[in-house]
Design a protein around this motif. Structure first.
Motif, mmCIF file in Angstrom:
data_model
loop_
_atom_site.group_PDB
_atom_site.id
_atom_site.type_symbol
_atom_site.label_atom_id
_atom_site.label_comp_id
_atom_site.label_asym_id
_atom_site.label_seq_id
_atom_site.Cartn_x
_atom_site.Cartn_y
_atom_site.Cartn_z
ATOM 1 N N ASN A 106 22.713 48.472 30.371
ATOM 2 C CA ASN A 106 23.264 48.849 31.679
ATOM 3 C C ASN A 106 24.084 47.736 32.331
ATOM 4 O OD1 ASN A 106 22.124 51.321 31.448
ATOM 5 N ND2 ASN A 106 20.691 51.124 33.147
ATOM 6 N N PRO A 107 25.062 47.170 31.629
ATOM 7 C CA PRO A 107 25.906 46.153 32.268
ATOM 8 C C PRO A 107 26.780 46.795 33.337
ATOM 9 C CG PRO A 107 26.854 46.794 30.179
ATOM 10 C CD PRO A 107 25.527 47.489 30.264
ATOM 11 N N ILE A 108 27.202 45.986 34.290
ATOM 12 C CA ILE A 108 28.158 46.441 35.295
ATOM 13 C C ILE A 108 29.503 45.829 34.925
ATOM 14 C CG2 ILE A 108 28.799 46.377 37.734
ATOM 15 C CD1 ILE A 108 25.808 46.159 38.380
ATOM 16 N N PHE A 109 30.417 46.652 34.473
ATOM 17 C CA PHE A 109 31.727 46.156 34.049
ATOM 18 C C PHE A 109 32.611 45.956 35.277
ATOM 19 C CE2 PHE A 109 30.196 48.362 30.221
ATOM 20 C CZ PHE A 109 30.347 47.349 29.293
ATOM 21 N N VAL A 110 33.179 44.758 35.390
ATOM 22 C CA VAL A 110 33.963 44.419 36.573
ATOM 23 C C VAL A 110 35.369 43.994 36.167
ATOM 24 C CG1 VAL A 110 33.053 42.048 36.509
ATOM 25 C CG2 VAL A 110 34.021 42.950 38.634
ATOM 26 N N LYS A 111 36.354 44.460 36.920
ATOM 27 C CA LYS A 111 37.756 44.117 36.657
ATOM 28 C C LYS A 111 38.058 42.760 37.268
ATOM 29 C CE LYS A 111 39.007 49.000 36.835
ATOM 30 N NZ LYS A 111 39.696 50.059 37.628
ATOM 31 N N ARG A 112 38.582 41.861 36.449
ATOM 32 C CA ARG A 112 38.913 40.526 36.931
ATOM 33 C C ARG A 112 40.233 40.545 37.691
ATOM 34 N NH1 ARG A 112 37.671 37.133 31.423
ATOM 35 N NH2 ARG A 112 35.389 37.018 31.592
ATOM 36 N N GLY A 113 40.351 39.596 38.625
ATOM 37 C CA GLY A 113 41.621 39.408 39.315
ATOM 38 C C GLY A 113 41.900 40.412 40.409
ATOM 39 N N GLU A 114 40.915 41.238 40.769
ATOM 40 C CA GLU A 114 41.097 42.206 41.840
ATOM 41 C C GLU A 114 39.743 42.524 42.457
ATOM 42 O OE1 GLU A 114 41.359 46.545 40.345
ATOM 43 O OE2 GLU A 114 42.346 45.370 38.766
ATOM 44 N N VAL A 115 39.761 43.154 43.618
ATOM 45 C CA VAL A 115 38.517 43.566 44.261
ATOM 46 C C VAL A 115 38.071 44.881 43.624
ATOM 47 C CG1 VAL A 115 37.399 44.220 46.414
ATOM 48 C CG2 VAL A 115 39.149 42.427 46.414
ATOM 49 N N ASP A 116 37.055 44.817 42.803
ATOM 50 C CA ASP A 116 36.554 46.003 42.110
ATOM 51 C C ASP A 116 35.440 46.612 42.954
ATOM 52 O OD1 ASP A 116 35.413 47.883 40.411
ATOM 53 O OD2 ASP A 116 35.736 46.674 38.618
ATOM 54 N N ARG A 117 35.801 47.558 43.806
ATOM 55 C CA ARG A 117 34.835 48.118 44.763
ATOM 56 C C ARG A 117 33.723 48.907 44.070
ATOM 57 N NH1 ARG A 117 36.767 46.933 49.573
ATOM 58 N NH2 ARG A 117 39.015 46.643 49.834
ATOM 59 N N GLN A 118 34.050 49.551 42.969
ATOM 60 C CA GLN A 118 33.025 50.288 42.250
ATOM 61 C C GLN A 118 31.954 49.346 41.694
ATOM 62 O OE1 GLN A 118 34.446 52.650 38.971
ATOM 63 N NE2 GLN A 118 32.507 53.706 38.690
ATOM 64 N N ALA A 119 32.390 48.223 41.123
ATOM 65 C CA ALA A 119 31.442 47.235 40.605
ATOM 66 C C ALA A 119 30.611 46.633 41.736
ATOM 67 C CB ALA A 119 32.183 46.141 39.842
ATOM 68 N N LEU A 120 31.249 46.400 42.897
ATOM 69 C CA LEU A 120 30.517 45.868 44.045
ATOM 70 C C LEU A 120 29.445 46.847 44.508
ATOM 71 C CD1 LEU A 120 33.362 44.244 46.196
ATOM 72 C CD2 LEU A 120 31.505 43.059 45.022
ATOM 73 N N ARG A 121 29.785 48.122 44.553
ATOM 74 C CA ARG A 121 28.805 49.133 44.985
ATOM 75 C C ARG A 121 27.622 49.188 44.021
ATOM 76 N NH1 ARG A 121 33.482 52.185 46.449
ATOM 77 N NH2 ARG A 121 33.457 53.239 44.431
ATOM 78 N N LYS A 122 27.904 49.147 42.733
ATOM 79 C CA LYS A 122 26.826 49.180 41.735
ATOM 80 C C LYS A 122 25.949 47.935 41.849
ATOM 81 C CE LYS A 122 29.200 51.999 38.249
ATOM 82 N NZ LYS A 122 29.775 52.009 36.871
ATOM 83 N N SER A 123 26.579 46.791 42.067
ATOM 84 C CA SER A 123 25.831 45.536 42.188
ATOM 85 C C SER A 123 24.932 45.560 43.418
ATOM 86 C CB SER A 123 26.801 44.354 42.285
ATOM 87 O OG SER A 123 27.601 44.262 41.122
ATOM 88 N N LEU A 124 25.475 46.036 44.542
ATOM 89 C CA LEU A 124 24.681 46.125 45.769
ATOM 90 C C LEU A 124 23.520 47.091 45.593
ATOM 91 C CD1 LEU A 124 27.473 46.102 48.503
ATOM 92 C CD2 LEU A 124 25.667 44.403 48.204
ATOM 93 N N ARG A 125 23.748 48.160 44.852
ATOM 94 C CA ARG A 125 22.681 49.147 44.634
ATOM 95 C C ARG A 125 21.507 48.516 43.887
ATOM 96 N NH1 ARG A 125 25.372 52.996 41.766
ATOM 97 N NH2 ARG A 125 26.500 53.476 43.682
#
Length: 206
Positions: free
Chosen positions: A89-108
């Motif tokens: 269950n890794p959280i894939f994050v896009k580099r070089g930009e604000v990845d809001r989906q990854a942030l939401r998953k991380s906060l969850r």
């Protein structure tokens, strides 16, 4: 493992992967771990580490006494590495930009009382030293109001070279002391995040 309320989608596969990684590192390296008493008994918790080699994440994964989620660069999502670690269950994050989906998953994960692992530098260091940290780590710590556990790794970058010589590399892991970011009023501003990021990197350096 210590307990957290966060659970991976398949705990059996997770534990099997973790056991396999522990076996590999203890068999193929001379692994020295300091500060294990600094692991808190439960989450929520943000684990931060430096990033020297492709083997850093599996090493970190192998020593954590929790079920943890980790942030992984989105470029690996459809690569072999991504397929291998997908059951974790890794959280894939896009580099070089604000990845809001990854942030939401991380906060969850953090809001569920879980453990989240990430490298504040965002990418591997090519010099052996720490690079400038990104603000995302500080942002997550402030938003979720969670403590931070710094972990430094060194020697792992020599592992493959030493194995080719039929030697085991000396690999060191040091678990630092738990800390929290300075209290602020309201939502963190850019200057707050900059100061907090500098503090996180200083804790890693120490």
């Amino acid at each position: 493992n210590k307990s957290t309320s966060y659970q991976p989608s398949n705990p059996i596969i997770y534990c099997a992967y973790q056991g396999f990684c522990r076996f590999l590192f203890r068999s193929l390296t001379r692994l020295h771990i300091q500060g294990q008493e600094n692991f808190p008994d439960s989450g929520p918790l943000l684990v931060v580490s430096n990033h020297l080699h492709v083997l850093d994440p599996p090493l970190l994964f192998s020593i954590l006494p929790y079920h943890a989620a980790v942030l992984v660069a989105a470029k690996y999502e459809h690569a072999l590495r991504g397929l291998v670690i997908r059951p974790l269950n890794p959280i894939f994050v896009k580099r070089g930009e604000v990845d809001r989906q990854a942030l939401r998953k991380s906060l969850r994960v953090l809001e569920q009382g879980g453990v989240l692992g990430m490298a504040p530098e965002g990418t591997r260091s090519t010099t052996g030293g720490l690079q400038e940290g990104k603000k995302g780590t500080a942002y997550l710590a402030y938003r979720a109001q969670v403590p931070i556990l710094p972990i430094s790794i060194w020697g792992i970058e020599n592992t493959l070279q030493q194995l080719r010589r039929l030697r085991r590399a000396e690999v060191h892991v040091k678990v630092g002391e738990l800390f929290r970011l300075p209290a602020i009023e309201g939502s963190p501003r850019s200057a707050d995040l900059t100061r907090a990021t500098d503090l996180i990197m200083a804790k890693l350096a120490a």
